[in-house]
Design an enzyme around this catalytic site. Sequence first.
Site, PDB file in Angstrom:
ATOM      1  N   ASP A 163       0.985  -1.182   0.064  1.00 54.06           N
ATOM      2  CA  ASP A 163       0.094   0.151  -0.005  1.00 54.06           C
ATOM      3  C   ASP A 163       0.772   1.366   0.103  1.00 54.06           C
ATOM      4  O   ASP A 163       0.604   2.162   0.825  1.00 54.06           O
ATOM      5  CB  ASP A 163      -0.881   0.022   1.032  1.00 54.06           C
ATOM      6  CG  ASP A 163      -1.991  -1.258   1.182  1.00 54.06           C
ATOM      7  OD1 ASP A 163      -1.272  -2.383   1.400  1.00 54.06           O
ATOM      8  OD2 ASP A 163      -3.018  -1.093   0.810  1.00 54.06           O
ATOM      9  N   ASP A 192      -1.539  -2.695  -3.955  1.00 57.81           N
ATOM     10  CA  ASP A 192      -1.804  -1.279  -3.895  1.00 57.81           C
ATOM     11  C   ASP A 192      -0.540  -0.414  -4.063  1.00 57.81           C
ATOM     12  O   ASP A 192       0.083  -0.235  -3.166  1.00 57.81           O
ATOM     13  CB  ASP A 192      -2.614  -0.604  -2.594  1.00 57.81           C
ATOM     14  CG  ASP A 192      -4.189  -1.342  -2.486  1.00 57.81           C
ATOM     15  OD1 ASP A 192      -4.680  -1.778  -3.566  1.00 57.81           O
ATOM     16  OD2 ASP A 192      -4.710  -0.892  -1.686  1.00 57.81           O
ATOM     17  N   TYR A 195      -1.930   4.355  -6.386  1.00 56.35           N
ATOM     18  CA  TYR A 195      -3.240   5.074  -5.796  1.00 56.35           C
ATOM     19  C   TYR A 195      -3.689   6.034  -6.869  1.00 56.35           C
ATOM     20  O   TYR A 195      -4.271   7.036  -6.557  1.00 56.35           O
ATOM     21  CB  TYR A 195      -3.102   5.880  -4.299  1.00 56.35           C
ATOM     22  CG  TYR A 195      -3.119   4.497  -3.424  1.00 56.35           C
ATOM     23  CD1 TYR A 195      -1.954   4.008  -2.996  1.00 56.35           C
ATOM     24  CD2 TYR A 195      -4.317   4.441  -2.502  1.00 56.35           C
ATOM     25  CE1 TYR A 195      -2.124   2.726  -2.122  1.00 56.35           C
ATOM     26  CE2 TYR A 195      -4.136   3.521  -1.519  1.00 56.35           C
ATOM     27  CZ  TYR A 195      -3.184   2.430  -1.316  1.00 56.35           C
ATOM     28  OH  TYR A 195      -3.114   1.615  -0.421  1.00 56.35           O
ATOM     29  N   ASN A 229      -6.653  -3.709  -4.405  1.00 55.30           N
ATOM     30  CA  ASN A 229      -8.033  -3.105  -4.921  1.00 55.30           C
ATOM     31  C   ASN A 229      -7.709  -1.821  -5.792  1.00 55.30           C
ATOM     32  O   ASN A 229      -8.570  -1.471  -6.642  1.00 55.30           O
ATOM     33  CB  ASN A 229      -9.033  -2.845  -3.757  1.00 55.30           C
ATOM     34  CG  ASN A 229      -8.434  -2.094  -2.709  1.00 55.30           C
ATOM     35  OD1 ASN A 229      -7.404  -2.306  -1.978  1.00 55.30           O
ATOM     36  ND2 ASN A 229      -9.190  -0.927  -2.533  1.00 55.30           N
ATOM     37  N   HIS A 230      -6.559  -0.906  -5.417  1.00 58.44           N
ATOM     38  CA  HIS A 230      -6.310   0.053  -6.205  1.00 58.44           C
ATOM     39  C   HIS A 230      -5.638  -0.244  -7.459  1.00 58.44           C
ATOM     40  O   HIS A 230      -5.442   0.592  -8.252  1.00 58.44           O
ATOM     41  CB  HIS A 230      -5.475   1.075  -5.479  1.00 58.44           C
ATOM     42  CG  HIS A 230      -6.056   1.636  -4.198  1.00 58.44           C
ATOM     43  ND1 HIS A 230      -6.817   2.735  -4.327  1.00 58.44           N
ATOM     44  CD2 HIS A 230      -6.355   1.253  -3.079  1.00 58.44           C
ATOM     45  CE1 HIS A 230      -7.421   3.096  -3.137  1.00 58.44           C
ATOM     46  NE2 HIS A 230      -7.076   2.276  -2.281  1.00 58.44           N
ATOM     47  N   HIS A 314      -3.713  -9.599  -0.979  1.00 62.19           N
ATOM     48  CA  HIS A 314      -3.703  -8.237  -0.440  1.00 62.19           C
ATOM     49  C   HIS A 314      -4.447  -8.088   0.726  1.00 62.19           C
ATOM     50  O   HIS A 314      -4.274  -7.396   1.561  1.00 62.19           O
ATOM     51  CB  HIS A 314      -4.427  -7.499  -1.633  1.00 62.19           C
ATOM     52  CG  HIS A 314      -4.393  -5.956  -1.485  1.00 62.19           C
ATOM     53  ND1 HIS A 314      -3.221  -5.228  -0.962  1.00 62.19           N
ATOM     54  CD2 HIS A 314      -5.561  -5.220  -1.311  1.00 62.19           C
ATOM     55  CE1 HIS A 314      -3.778  -4.070  -0.698  1.00 62.19           C
ATOM     56  NE2 HIS A 314      -5.073  -3.858  -0.795  1.00 62.19           N
ATOM     57  N   HIS A 323     -11.514  -0.714  10.373  1.00 61.95           N
ATOM     58  CA  HIS A 323     -11.590  -0.716   8.820  1.00 61.95           C
ATOM     59  C   HIS A 323     -11.470  -1.658   8.304  1.00 61.95           C
ATOM     60  O   HIS A 323     -10.391  -2.585   8.661  1.00 61.95           O
ATOM     61  CB  HIS A 323     -10.930   0.636   8.502  1.00 61.95           C
ATOM     62  CG  HIS A 323     -11.434   1.140   6.935  1.00 61.95           C
ATOM     63  ND1 HIS A 323     -12.851   1.498   7.079  1.00 61.95           N
ATOM     64  CD2 HIS A 323     -10.651   1.266   5.978  1.00 61.95           C
ATOM     65  CE1 HIS A 323     -12.913   2.071   5.789  1.00 61.95           C
ATOM     66  NE2 HIS A 323     -11.957   1.878   5.223  1.00 61.95           N
ATOM     67  N   HIS A 324     -11.906  -2.419   7.280  1.00 61.71           N
ATOM     68  CA  HIS A 324     -12.074  -3.607   6.546  1.00 61.71           C
ATOM     69  C   HIS A 324     -11.782  -4.815   7.328  1.00 61.71           C
ATOM     70  O   HIS A 324     -11.477  -5.944   6.914  1.00 61.71           O
ATOM     71  CB  HIS A 324     -10.350  -3.557   5.792  1.00 61.71           C
ATOM     72  CG  HIS A 324      -9.973  -2.456   5.047  1.00 61.71           C
ATOM     73  ND1 HIS A 324     -11.077  -2.094   4.059  1.00 61.71           N
ATOM     74  CD2 HIS A 324      -9.022  -1.593   4.931  1.00 61.71           C
ATOM     75  CE1 HIS A 324     -10.278  -1.250   3.121  1.00 61.71           C
ATOM     76  NE2 HIS A 324      -9.247  -0.791   3.855  1.00 61.71           N
ATOM     77  N   HIS A 351      -3.491  -3.698   2.504  1.00 61.95           N
ATOM     78  CA  HIS A 351      -5.047  -3.175   2.477  1.00 61.95           C
ATOM     79  C   HIS A 351      -5.358  -2.624   3.590  1.00 61.95           C
ATOM     80  O   HIS A 351      -5.745  -1.422   3.801  1.00 61.95           O
ATOM     81  CB  HIS A 351      -5.925  -4.590   2.465  1.00 61.95           C
ATOM     82  CG  HIS A 351      -7.297  -4.180   1.989  1.00 61.95           C
ATOM     83  ND1 HIS A 351      -7.550  -3.138   0.911  1.00 61.95           N
ATOM     84  CD2 HIS A 351      -8.486  -4.414   2.418  1.00 61.95           C
ATOM     85  CE1 HIS A 351      -8.786  -3.017   0.724  1.00 61.95           C
ATOM     86  NE2 HIS A 351      -9.477  -3.938   1.488  1.00 61.95           N
ATOM     87  N   HIS A 353      -4.317  -0.189   6.514  1.00 59.68           N
ATOM     88  CA  HIS A 353      -3.185   0.689   6.620  1.00 59.68           C
ATOM     89  C   HIS A 353      -2.475   0.884   8.080  1.00 59.68           C
ATOM     90  O   HIS A 353      -2.578   1.702   8.620  1.00 59.68           O
ATOM     91  CB  HIS A 353      -3.655   2.137   6.036  1.00 59.68           C
ATOM     92  CG  HIS A 353      -3.979   1.947   4.650  1.00 59.68           C
ATOM     93  ND1 HIS A 353      -4.620   2.943   3.930  1.00 59.68           N
ATOM     94  CD2 HIS A 353      -3.862   1.028   3.836  1.00 59.68           C
ATOM     95  CE1 HIS A 353      -5.012   2.682   2.819  1.00 59.68           C
ATOM     96  NE2 HIS A 353      -4.444   1.509   2.591  1.00 59.68           N
TER      97      HIS A 353
HETATM   98 FE   LIG Z   1      -6.180  -2.329  -0.402  1.00 59.79          FE
END
Ligand SMILES: [Fe+2]
Length: 464
Positions: A163, A192, A195, A229-230, A314, A323-324, A351, A353
């Site tokens: 990331d 990632d 970005y 995902n990015h 990821h 988050h996530h 993923h 952070h």
């Molecule tokens: Fe991600």
Amino acid sequence: MKIMRVYFISFLLLGVLVQLCNGGITSGYLRAADLPDDMPLDSDVFTVPSGPNTPQQVHVTQGNYEGNGVIISWVTPVKPGSNTVRYWKENGKPKSQAEATINTYKFFNYTSGYIHHCIIDDLEFDMKYYYEIGSGKWRRRFWFFTPPKPGPDVPYTFGLIGDLGQTYDSNRTLSHYEMNPGKGQAVLFVGDLSYADRYPFHDNNRWDTWGRFVERNAAYQPWIWTAGNHEIDYVPDIGEIEPFKPYMNRYLTPYKASGSISPLWYSIKRASAYIIVMSCYSSYGIYTPQYKWLEKEFQRVNRTETPWLIVLVHSPFYHSYVHHYMEGETLRVLYEPWFVKYKVDVVFAGHVHAYERSERVSNIAYNLVNGLCEPVPDESAPVYITIGDGGNSEGLLTDMIEPQPSYSAFREPSFGHGLLEIKNRTHAYFSWNRNQDGYSIEADSMLLLNRFWQNTKKRLLDAV
Ligand SMILES: [Fe+2]
């Protein structure tokens, strides 16, 4: 009576303490709340090399299954330019040549430069190679080291970055990795990258700036790519309906060599490690190509040749940030039994952070009716390390599940990178280096005992 009351209060306090100490360590470090800023376009890290059509965004990755191949990639901005790579062994002659393929792609109102990919196979193991790309006055020279031939006791050191993005913090992470005295020899990148999708219309110029930013390291040692995902870049509103288009045009992987049908999932051997890269944004359910490929892949790992079995994916299976949270749960339900059965040593994910290291746990006993839905200690299970803390512009995740779950050994939302130092077939050392410390200070570390070879005497007896 008084004594009874003291016992009762002590009992209650003990109960509270047990509750509070359920999990491992949550670092008390306090971070600034500001989101990281992307570095401006005129930053020196994005400098375009001098010359009219000079190769830029140079990067290498592993080019075959065994490790003695590379894929060298670069972009020329104006026209195709020379597609020849000249390469030679250190102190060796003569120079060899290989030809690159050239492609371009469009993304909404953006047209890429000329993207070159050159696959070079059949190199010597454990060797320093120089390579040159471009022509005439503007030719550029780089080098890389091939890994030792796969073998059970071959030491090798991997860097772990995820990331990353292109902020001031991203730059600190990369600098810390470069300055780490542990000297990573290849980067396991857990997804990632640029970005660019955070910019209007997924401004693909930011894929170019990212390529120039990481060149200072990725041109000299292979980065092993995992899709995040990015990388999806699926934007039907502007007519962009081909997922992973920029990523797959720019970053090749040697997927065919491991029998995969997609560049997004594949495996490689490198020194004493067998690395399986999964794609959590491709179909992975039962009967899908990725599932069927993985089913065979785990079976063909030879721990006598490559003792260290590592998975890159990821989305984490185990983490305890809000988050996530549980985004990787369907993946976990499907694949965790194989991780335990085949004794995966360590799973690296991004993923989220932040940084987190799990205990060795599994949660595979549950069958809907038995109520066994808690992760439990399991010596055959991998350690799950979440290292999505490269420094991108979305910032750190600071909200955590409380109290810290028992599966979580250490967690801290700080930017940083990891280093996995494989010593021999039984021992490896993982360390996490956070950016707020000096280059040689480890904020978390763990000695890893190989899951297959941990009981060496028994294994050797079995092998006789
Ligand atoms: Fe991600």
